[in-house]
Design a protein around this motif. Structure first.
Motif, PDB file in Angstrom:
ATOM      1  N   CYS A 174       0.832  -1.201   0.000  1.00  0.00           N
ATOM      2  CA  CYS A 174       0.000   0.000   0.000  1.00  0.00           C
ATOM      3  C   CYS A 174       0.867   1.251   0.000  1.00  0.00           C
ATOM      4  CB  CYS A 174      -0.915   0.018   1.217  1.00  0.00           C
ATOM      5  SG  CYS A 174      -2.200  -1.249   1.164  1.00  0.00           S
ATOM      6  N   PRO A 175       0.445   2.283  -0.738  1.00  0.00           N
ATOM      7  CA  PRO A 175       1.199   3.540  -0.744  1.00  0.00           C
ATOM      8  C   PRO A 175       1.069   4.267   0.588  1.00  0.00           C
ATOM      9  CG  PRO A 175      -0.865   3.801  -1.938  1.00  0.00           C
ATOM     10  CD  PRO A 175      -0.766   2.343  -1.582  1.00  0.00           C
ATOM     11  N   ASP A 176       2.006   5.180   0.831  1.00  0.00           N
ATOM     12  CA  ASP A 176       1.964   5.954   2.075  1.00  0.00           C
ATOM     13  C   ASP A 176       0.774   6.904   2.109  1.00  0.00           C
ATOM     14  OD1 ASP A 176       4.271   4.716   2.958  1.00  0.00           O
ATOM     15  OD2 ASP A 176       5.578   6.229   2.061  1.00  0.00           O
ATOM     16  N   SER A 177       0.440   7.475   0.967  1.00  0.00           N
ATOM     17  CA  SER A 177      -0.669   8.427   0.900  1.00  0.00           C
ATOM     18  C   SER A 177      -1.970   7.701   0.579  1.00  0.00           C
ATOM     19  CB  SER A 177      -0.396   9.490  -0.168  1.00  0.00           C
ATOM     20  OG  SER A 177      -0.236   8.880  -1.439  1.00  0.00           O
ATOM     21  N   THR A 178      -3.078   8.241   1.062  1.00  0.00           N
ATOM     22  CA  THR A 178      -4.390   7.655   0.807  1.00  0.00           C
ATOM     23  C   THR A 178      -5.100   8.422  -0.301  1.00  0.00           C
ATOM     24  OG1 THR A 178      -5.386   9.048   2.511  1.00  0.00           O
ATOM     25  CG2 THR A 178      -4.619   6.858   3.177  1.00  0.00           C
ATOM     26  N   LEU A 179      -6.096   7.788  -0.868  1.00  0.00           N
ATOM     27  CA  LEU A 179      -6.874   8.401  -1.939  1.00  0.00           C
ATOM     28  C   LEU A 179      -7.632   9.607  -1.401  1.00  0.00           C
ATOM     29  CD1 LEU A 179      -7.538   7.690  -4.957  1.00  0.00           C
ATOM     30  CD2 LEU A 179      -9.652   6.680  -4.100  1.00  0.00           C
ATOM     31  N   ASP A 180      -7.565  10.720  -2.117  1.00  0.00           N
ATOM     32  CA  ASP A 180      -8.268  11.931  -1.680  1.00  0.00           C
ATOM     33  C   ASP A 180      -9.095  12.541  -2.802  1.00  0.00           C
ATOM     34  OD1 ASP A 180      -6.245  12.808  -3.298  1.00  0.00           O
ATOM     35  OD2 ASP A 180      -5.427  14.275  -1.886  1.00  0.00           O
ATOM     36  N   CYS A 181      -9.488  11.698  -3.771  1.00  0.00           N
ATOM     37  CA  CYS A 181     -10.262  12.177  -4.917  1.00  0.00           C
ATOM     38  C   CYS A 181     -11.210  11.080  -5.383  1.00  0.00           C
ATOM     39  CB  CYS A 181      -9.323  12.609  -6.047  1.00  0.00           C
ATOM     40  SG  CYS A 181      -8.137  11.327  -6.544  1.00  0.00           S
ATOM     41  N   ILE A 182     -12.102  11.438  -6.289  1.00  0.00           N
ATOM     42  CA  ILE A 182     -13.115  10.516  -6.800  1.00  0.00           C
ATOM     43  C   ILE A 182     -12.609   9.874  -8.094  1.00  0.00           C
ATOM     44  CG2 ILE A 182     -15.483  10.300  -7.620  1.00  0.00           C
ATOM     45  CD1 ILE A 182     -15.335  11.023  -4.699  1.00  0.00           C
ATOM     46  N   ILE A 183     -12.578   8.517  -8.138  1.00  0.00           N
ATOM     47  CA  ILE A 183     -12.150   7.813  -9.347  1.00  0.00           C
ATOM     48  C   ILE A 183     -13.142   8.110 -10.476  1.00  0.00           C
ATOM     49  CG2 ILE A 183     -11.761   5.549 -10.386  1.00  0.00           C
ATOM     50  CD1 ILE A 183      -9.618   6.232  -8.411  1.00  0.00           C
ATOM     51  N   PRO A 184     -12.661   8.565 -11.633  1.00  0.00           N
ATOM     52  CA  PRO A 184     -13.592   8.905 -12.724  1.00  0.00           C
ATOM     53  C   PRO A 184     -14.131   7.662 -13.433  1.00  0.00           C
ATOM     54  CG  PRO A 184     -11.333   9.227 -13.437  1.00  0.00           C
ATOM     55  CD  PRO A 184     -11.258   8.841 -11.987  1.00  0.00           C
ATOM     56  N   HIS A 551      -9.906  -8.368   6.049  1.00  0.00           N
ATOM     57  CA  HIS A 551      -9.428  -7.091   5.509  1.00  0.00           C
ATOM     58  C   HIS A 551      -9.359  -6.026   6.603  1.00  0.00           C
ATOM     59  CE1 HIS A 551      -8.425  -4.195   2.458  1.00  0.00           C
ATOM     60  NE2 HIS A 551      -9.390  -3.394   2.867  1.00  0.00           N
ATOM     61  N   ASP A 552      -8.467  -5.073   6.384  1.00  0.00           N
ATOM     62  CA  ASP A 552      -8.344  -3.882   7.229  1.00  0.00           C
ATOM     63  C   ASP A 552      -8.898  -2.705   6.434  1.00  0.00           C
ATOM     64  OD1 ASP A 552      -7.607  -1.654   8.689  1.00  0.00           O
ATOM     65  OD2 ASP A 552      -5.606  -2.392   9.164  1.00  0.00           O
ATOM     66  N   TRP A 553      -9.981  -2.102   6.914  1.00  0.00           N
ATOM     67  CA  TRP A 553     -10.643  -1.049   6.136  1.00  0.00           C
ATOM     68  C   TRP A 553      -9.922   0.291   6.189  1.00  0.00           C
ATOM     69  CZ3 TRP A 553     -13.165  -2.211   2.218  1.00  0.00           C
ATOM     70  CH2 TRP A 553     -14.008  -3.324   2.186  1.00  0.00           C
ATOM     71  N   CYS A 554      -8.811   0.364   6.884  1.00  0.00           N
ATOM     72  CA  CYS A 554      -7.972   1.555   6.764  1.00  0.00           C
ATOM     73  C   CYS A 554      -7.016   1.442   5.584  1.00  0.00           C
ATOM     74  CB  CYS A 554      -7.188   1.797   8.061  1.00  0.00           C
ATOM     75  SG  CYS A 554      -8.242   2.376   9.410  1.00  0.00           S
ATOM     76  N   GLU A 555      -7.138   0.343   4.816  1.00  0.00           N
ATOM     77  CA  GLU A 555      -6.368   0.145   3.592  1.00  0.00           C
ATOM     78  C   GLU A 555      -7.330  -0.158   2.441  1.00  0.00           C
ATOM     79  OE1 GLU A 555      -3.358  -2.808   3.983  1.00  0.00           O
ATOM     80  OE2 GLU A 555      -2.476  -1.936   5.791  1.00  0.00           O
ATOM     81  N   PRO A 556      -6.930   0.093   1.207  1.00  0.00           N
ATOM     82  CA  PRO A 556      -7.794  -0.213   0.060  1.00  0.00           C
ATOM     83  C   PRO A 556      -8.024  -1.712  -0.100  1.00  0.00           C
ATOM     84  CG  PRO A 556      -6.123   1.402  -0.538  1.00  0.00           C
ATOM     85  CD  PRO A 556      -5.751   0.886   0.809  1.00  0.00           C
ATOM     86  N   PHE A 557      -9.163  -2.048  -0.669  1.00  0.00           N
ATOM     87  CA  PHE A 557      -9.573  -3.433  -0.895  1.00  0.00           C
ATOM     88  C   PHE A 557      -8.988  -3.926  -2.216  1.00  0.00           C
ATOM     89  CE2 PHE A 557     -12.990  -6.670  -1.736  1.00  0.00           C
ATOM     90  CZ  PHE A 557     -12.804  -7.415  -0.581  1.00  0.00           C
ATOM     91  N   ASP A 558      -8.787  -5.254  -2.317  1.00  0.00           N
ATOM     92  CA  ASP A 558      -8.156  -5.831  -3.506  1.00  0.00           C
ATOM     93  C   ASP A 558      -9.187  -6.086  -4.603  1.00  0.00           C
ATOM     94  OD1 ASP A 558      -5.740  -5.762  -2.213  1.00  0.00           O
ATOM     95  OD2 ASP A 558      -5.827  -7.844  -1.539  1.00  0.00           O
ATOM     96  N   THR A 559      -9.660  -5.022  -5.202  1.00  0.00           N
ATOM     97  CA  THR A 559     -10.594  -5.149  -6.313  1.00  0.00           C
ATOM     98  C   THR A 559     -10.476  -3.940  -7.220  1.00  0.00           C
ATOM     99  OG1 THR A 559     -12.883  -5.731  -6.873  1.00  0.00           O
ATOM    100  CG2 THR A 559     -12.579  -3.975  -5.243  1.00  0.00           C
ATOM    101  N   TYR A 560     -11.063  -4.063  -8.390  1.00  0.00           N
ATOM    102  CA  TYR A 560     -11.058  -2.967  -9.362  1.00  0.00           C
ATOM    103  C   TYR A 560     -12.082  -1.901  -8.987  1.00  0.00           C
ATOM    104  CZ  TYR A 560      -8.028  -5.353 -12.704  1.00  0.00           C
ATOM    105  OH  TYR A 560      -6.951  -5.937 -13.321  1.00  0.00           O
TER     106      TYR A 560
END
Length: 647
Positions: A174-184, A551-560
């Motif tokens: 997982c990257p150090d930074s978290t998502l802060d925008c809406i996936i288009p 799963h840990d919900w403080c990290e992204p889930f393994d899906t598209y």
């Protein structure tokens, strides 16, 4: 005339009455009787009476007679006077007997038992079910909504259109930074084709990268016509022949596998676009397809868009995030996996995942090319070759440990240490050892489908959880609870007309939400997530014939992106607030990434967090409605119905 003299007897009696000794005796008798009556009716009187008696005993005889007579007269006068009568004190009832604390249920003989029927549902049990993730909040805190204002989130760069934050080709990082925008959305995206039509066709522009169709369309029997990708059930290509051959072998040549009854949950490793899962659907078998992000990037995305259960998973150094003895059948075909490298660690991970007495199916040219090496490793881990025909081999895992314990001393691979937990799967490395089976047979003794869905499995008793009442009763109560709630959703929100196919339950408990969807005949499959900070109920979920993952919900889930039609979260956010590991916006932005345009989110939680969730959801562009639960407008829980509308 003189009066007559008394008779001698009468005279003697009068003489005795006038003596000092008689006076003393009579006074003492009257005093004793009075004191006894006062002791009975007035418990606070003893000290006064005792003082009077002591004074009378220690005085001179003459004084005694005078004092006692006076005291006796006074006491008798007070006792007979209505205005000064001593009140009668009522006896207090005895305290209630103490009740011993106990767990479980007591039968008619007074013995503890776990064999009982659950009667009418008691809503108070849900307080304990809600707290399966780690304890209740204080009432005053639950009833204080916290409102945090968020600015509207901006869309991400177009390069993140298929962004899976934590996965490269083989492992989770997982990257150090978290998502802060809406996936288009992709250009030209349309609302997914409803099930079951989606199994055979999907919108071309819903899958941004179509190189798989161009490079291997004939192998997977895919073709493009107008704005759709179609999948044919027939064809002469090698891949579909292998799929059909495996299904034929399993169904007809190994009848003990018994699709839809003995075999309910299967795993397809390196599954391509989910053709094996699609072929087993008609047998009422749920197949989880897993694969890596390969050169074509998005085979798993094709499977999800078709409405088939699938996850992106790196099959490398770490354990897969599924329970031990999870799958009734595991299949691998054409993936190029070398099962014998690193002391056979990958096959040993498959052995951990495979239910006792169940089957591993291996297909492809490599079955003949290195079958002897694979066969030797399978024999050393006590797998029995049941059938081999052409490029397909089928092995059976033992039912118990007798074969493992009968091996020679120093045989390889060794048995895993007894201290190693086979269900500890989050960021845990694989080990090249054989996972021993439970001595009591748990995991391998599940009921057949569909009875297993509502039969509390034996592994329920091995779950480490703070249950103060019977676990069987908790599981049954959870099922009743969600059946009642989902039934109300079906009636009020017309769930059956909304065609939910891919469903995610973010805090699944025992899987009661997924079981309710099955009972109410919604055509959905559910990925049941067990958060790492809660009790590990994943083995129970699989024993019930359902899918699940840790799963840990403080990290992204393994899906598209755009994987799910419906996302459900009950009590998740209040649990995550206790951890203070991540903020709500991180979790909700990840939910938005996984949710399809036109999809729906249902969140049930306490008033203490519902306001902040509402604000973040609105800032993401969701349409949010707050509803009361069945407990009424003054309950400490509410639920949000959110919609991610198509632009």
């Amino acid at each position: 005339m003189k009066p007559s003299s008394p008779t001698p007897a009468v005279g003697t009696a009068l003489h005795l009455v006038k003596t000092p000794n008689f006076v003393k005796f009579a006074a003492v008798a009257l005093l004793s009787l009075s004191v006894a009556l006062l002791f009975y009716h007035h418990p606070s009187f003893p000290s006064a009476a005792f003082s009077a008696f002591t004074f009378a005993s220690n005085s001179s005889p003459k004084a005694n007679s005078t004092s006692i007579a006076a005291n006796t007269t006074s006491i008798a006068s007070n006792s007979s006077s209505p205005s000064s009568a001593i009140p009668k004190v009522k006896k207090l009832p005895p305290p209630p007997p103490s009740v011993a604390q106990r767990t479980g249920i007591v039968d008619e003989n007074g013995a503890m038992t776990e064999d009982f029927d659950v009667g009418e549902f008691d809503p108070s049990l849900m307080e304990e079910l809600r707290d399966l993730g780690g304890g209740a909040e204080e009432t005053e805190k639950r009833n204080e909504p916290k409102i945090v204002k968020y600015d509207k989130f901006k869309p991400c760069d177009q390069s993140k259109i298929d962004y899976i934050p934590c996965l490269d080709s083989f492992e989770r990082h997982c990257p150090d930074s978290t998502l802060d925008c809406i996936i288009p959305m992709p250009n030209g995206y349309q609302k997914s084709i409803p099930w079951p039509r989606s199994r055979d066709e999907l919108w071309l522009h819903n899958v941004p990268d179509t190189r798989l169709v161009q490079d291997q369309g004939s192998q997977y029997s895919m073709s493009v016509k107008d704005d759709k990708i179609s999948f044919q059930d027939g064809g002469s290509d090698q891949y579909l022949n292998l799929v059909s051959q495996v299904v034929f072998l399993v169904k007809n040549m190994v009848p003990e596998i018994d699709f839809g009854h003995q075999t309910r949950i299967t795993l397809d490793i390196g599954s391509g676009i989910g053709s094996f899962a699609a072929s087993l659907f008609k047998y009422n078998v749920v197949t989880l397809s897993i694969g890596t992000k390969d050169v074509h990037k998005n085979q798993i995305q094709f499977a999800l868009e078709r409405g088939l259960p699938a996850m992106v998973a790196g099959f490398g150094a770490r354990r897969l995030p599924y329970a031990s003895q999870a799958f009734d059948l595991i299949r691998c075909s054409g993936s190029g996996i070398d099962w014998t490298v690193d002391n056979g660690v990958l096959l040993l991970e498959v052995n951990r995942l495979l239910r006792a007495g169940r089957y591993f199916v291996w297909g492809g040219p490599q079955v003949d090319n290195n079958g002897s090496e694979m066969g030797d490793l399978a024999a050393r881990i006590c797998w029995q070759l049941v059938k081999k025909e052409g490029n397909v081999g089928i092995w059976r895992k033992p039912l118990n440990n007798s074969c493992y314990l009968g091996r020679e001393i120093g045989a390889q691979p060794p048995l895993c240490s007894s201290s190693e937990d086979p269900d500890n799967v989050w960021y845990v490395n694989m080990t090249a050892c054989i996972t021993p089976l439970p001595k009591d047979g748990n995991g391998g003794n599940v009921s057949v489908w569909p009875a297993r869905l509502h039969s509390p499995p034996d592994r329920l008793q091995s779950i480490k959880m703070d249950a103060m009442i019977s676990r069987k009763e908790l599981m049954k109560a959870e099922s009743r609870y969600w059946n009642e709630i989902i039934g109300s959703y079906v009636r009020a929100f017309h769930w059956k007309e909304q065609n939910f196919r891919n469903v995610l339950d973010m805090r699944a408990g025992f899987g009661g939400f997924a079981a309710a969807l099955n009972d109410l005949e919604l055509t959905s499959w559910v990925m049941n997530v067990v958060p790492v900070n809660g009790f590990n109920t994943l083995p129970v979920i699989y024993d019930r014939g359902l899918l699940g993952v840790m799963h840990d919900w403080c990290e992204p889930f393994d899906t598209y992106p755009r994987s799910y039609d419906l996302i459900h979260a009950a009590g998740l956010f209040s649990d995550e607030r206790k951890r203070a590991k991540c903020n709500f916006s991180t979790i909700l932005l990840e939910m938005d990434r996984m949710l399809r345009p036109g999809g729906t989110v249902y969140i049930r939680d306490t008033l203490a967090v519902i306001g902040e969730i509402h604000d973040v959801a609105s800032a993401m562009g969701w349409v949010v409605m707050v509803h009361d639960t069945s407990e009424g407008p003054h309950a400490s829980w509410k639920f949000l119905a959110c919609e991610k509308r198509m632009p």
